[in-house]
Write an enzyme that holds these catalytic residues in place. Sequence first.
Site, PDB file in Angstrom:
ATOM      1  N   PRO A 133     -18.645 -74.623 -33.989  1.00  0.00           N
ATOM      2  CA  PRO A 133     -19.598 -75.701 -33.751  1.00  0.00           C
ATOM      3  C   PRO A 133     -19.476 -76.760 -34.853  1.00  0.00           C
ATOM      4  CG  PRO A 133     -20.723 -73.599 -34.139  1.00  0.00           C
ATOM      5  CD  PRO A 133     -19.272 -73.360 -34.268  1.00  0.00           C
ATOM      6  N   HIS A 134     -19.537 -78.013 -34.457  1.00  0.00           N
ATOM      7  CA  HIS A 134     -19.355 -79.087 -35.432  1.00  0.00           C
ATOM      8  C   HIS A 134     -20.121 -80.329 -35.003  1.00  0.00           C
ATOM      9  CE1 HIS A 134     -16.151 -79.321 -32.415  1.00  0.00           C
ATOM     10  NE2 HIS A 134     -16.239 -80.643 -32.560  1.00  0.00           N
TER      11      HIS A 134
END
Length: 139
Positions: free
Chosen positions: A67-68
């Site tokens: 996740p970013h």
Amino acid sequence: MGQSLVELITPDRILPVVEAADKAALLAALARRIASAAALDPTAVEAALAERERLSSTGVGSGIAIPHAQVPGLARPIGLLARLQRAVEFGAEDGLGVDLVVVVLAPEGAMVDQLKALGRVARVLRHRSIADQQIDHRS
């Protein structure tokens, strides 16, 4: 040359055992942890990660998710590595649950820095055993 992986994910941001009931609870817990380490608003970090997940899952397969998001208030990218006690459904293309997560946050508008950080993480995670050894070494 840029920021190394050791600078991106410092020892205090390696979590060897994380429990979460589902993807949303996991993202919320990791958002709080990384926000605390970076003196950011945890609600804003969680919202940014959730918005990115709405676009498409960051579950990359083989039990791994990255996740970013870009968030205001950062001077450079920051990362967090977590191994889950039990895998959670993450919407990865291979259908496997995720039990290894690397969160990457980058400064708002710093797409190049974000892509470089994601590239470094992806190169290491190609070899799942290396990532697991790093967690085991820190715990």
